[in-house]
Structure formats: C-alpha cells, structure tokens
Design a protein around this motif. Structure first.
Motif, PDB file in Angstrom:
ATOM      1  N   PHE A  33       0.995  -1.170   0.441  1.00 34.63           N
ATOM      2  CA  PHE A  33       0.002   0.427   0.170  1.00 34.63           C
ATOM      3  C   PHE A  33       1.062   1.082   0.686  1.00 34.63           C
ATOM      4  O   PHE A  33       2.067   0.936   1.169  1.00 34.63           O
ATOM      5  N   TYR A  48      -3.001   0.327  -4.528  1.00 32.32           N
ATOM      6  CA  TYR A  48      -2.715  -0.995  -3.467  1.00 32.32           C
ATOM      7  C   TYR A  48      -2.281  -1.859  -4.680  1.00 32.32           C
ATOM      8  O   TYR A  48      -2.861  -1.781  -5.541  1.00 32.32           O
TER       9      TYR A  48
ATOM     10  N   LYS B  96      -8.322  -1.507   2.924  1.00 28.22           N
ATOM     11  CA  LYS B  96      -6.997  -1.076   2.776  1.00 28.22           C
ATOM     12  C   LYS B  96      -7.489  -0.055   3.724  1.00 28.22           C
ATOM     13  O   LYS B  96      -8.464   0.282   4.218  1.00 28.22           O
TER      14      LYS B  96
END
Lengths: 115, 109
Positions: A33, A48, B96
């Motif tokens: 990331f 990502y 994320k």
C-alpha cells in the motif's frame, strides 16, 4: 528481520520536477500500500498492489501520480511535475496476504518538500 | 463513504491517570477497526485490533456498533505511552485503511 524500507528518507524538489520514491516491502509480503500523510493529518490511501497487479488506485489524487511494482516486490511511486500541494510524507506499507484483515507494516516514510 | 473521526488533537495527563482516546467511525459495512501508534522518531505500528480483543501495553478498545465508536482506554497512563495515536478502519477486499487525524497523548511525570 528487516522491516519495510523506503528511500530517499527526505526529498526536496522544485515545483515542476519529477520525483521517484522507492519502497522495499518485507520479503514475501503479497500486499503493498501507498499512503500520503499531509502535515497534521492522518495517512490517506493512495494505491494498492497485490503482487505485481495494481488492484486499486482510487486514492491517487491526479494523473501526475503513478505507481508500479513490476516484479511483485519493490515498488516505486512517481510524481510528475510536482506541485506545492504534493508536499507530504509518503508512507509505504506491506502485509502478508492479499485479502483479509492482516497487519500492515509501515515503512519510515519519505518526506517530500516541494519548493 | 467511510470516515474515522478523532475529535481531540491533544490529551495531556499525569502519570497514573486514566486515559481515553476517542474514535468514532462511519461505515455501512461490517467494520474492522485498529489503533496504530507512532512513538517519537519511530514508524507507525499496530497497537491493537478489535478482532483480536487483546490488551496490548495495558490498552484496550471495545467496538460499540450502536455508538459507532472504538475508544482506546488505559486505566493508568505511563510516561512511555506518550505518542501519536491513530484510529483506523479497514474496508474493501484489500483492507485499505482509512485513518483519523490522530491524537497526541502526552503523559507528564
């Protein structure tokens, strides 16, 4: 063992210059990331990778930002024609697996200052 | 869209005092929440996650879905707890992280 490393640690660029920021993830980590952290803010997601595939680039602020991870290990974040608003700390993180709630290990960051 | 709110920027307490760092989130899915810590001159590191329900360095955090909160607590603060603390929410298949703005905890002797 070695953690996530990033280089350079500090970069000063004149407005309009191109920069390249490097990230070496922990060996064997599938996920990588990139985050951007402006002064006084929390990190914000940029992009990502799962191995060499860039699966999510929804956080890249403009088409001046480009990231790659061609062999599924080292990654480079490139910023073209830098602007003052690009000044921030750029953080790289890696995690073991591609999906699921696995711990992200962060690098020390690259502090970019655009003058 | 997901959001993480840490309403305070700074918390200053004396050693031995209780600490509560507030975190609220907004997310339509099933949340996965974390607390990350950054000590002076060190990199960001995971402190704890709600899934594991463990206590790290005396800190605990309970997910309250009704109040959409994940406050970090410690009954007796130590000087070495002084650091920047970030609450984070993992979303999407890639997990994320969405971070709050962070809070500086200062523990005075």
């Amino acid at each position: 063992g070695a953690g996530v490393s990033q280089s350079p640690r500090y970069k000063v660029a004149k407005r309009g210059q191109d920069v390249a920021l490097r990230c070496d993830p922990i060996s064997g980590h599938v996920s990588l990331f990139w985050y951007q952290q402006a002064l006084g803010q929390g990190p914000e997601f940029l992009t990502y990778f799962q191995n060499e595939a860039q699966l999510d680039k929804s956080g890249l602020p403009s088409d001046r930002f480009f990231a790659e991870r061609p062999e599924g290990s080292v990654s480079t974040l490139k910023i073209q024609r830098t602007q003052q608003e690009d000044s921030a700390v750029y953080l790289c993180a890696s995690s073991l697996q591609g999906t699921g709630s696995y711990e992200q290990y962060f690098g020390p960051g690259t502090r970019l200052t655009v003058t | 869209a997901q959001r993480v709110t840490q309403p305070e920027k700074l918390l200053s307490v004396f050693k031995g005092a209780p600490v509560e760092l507030k975190c609220n989130y907004s997310y339509s899915g099933s949340p996965e929440l974390f607390w990350y810590v950054q000590y002076s001159r060190q990199r960001l590191q995971l402190l704890l996650r709600h899934i594991s329900r463990e206590s790290i360095k005396g800190f605990t955090a309970d997910l309250n879905k009704g109040e959409t909160s994940f406050h970090l607590k410690k009954p007796f603060a130590q000087e070495e707890d002084s650091a920047m603390y970030y609450c984070a929410l993992a979303t999407g298949a890639n997990s994320k992280l969405t971070f709050g703005k962070g809070i500086t905890l200062s523990v005075r002797p």
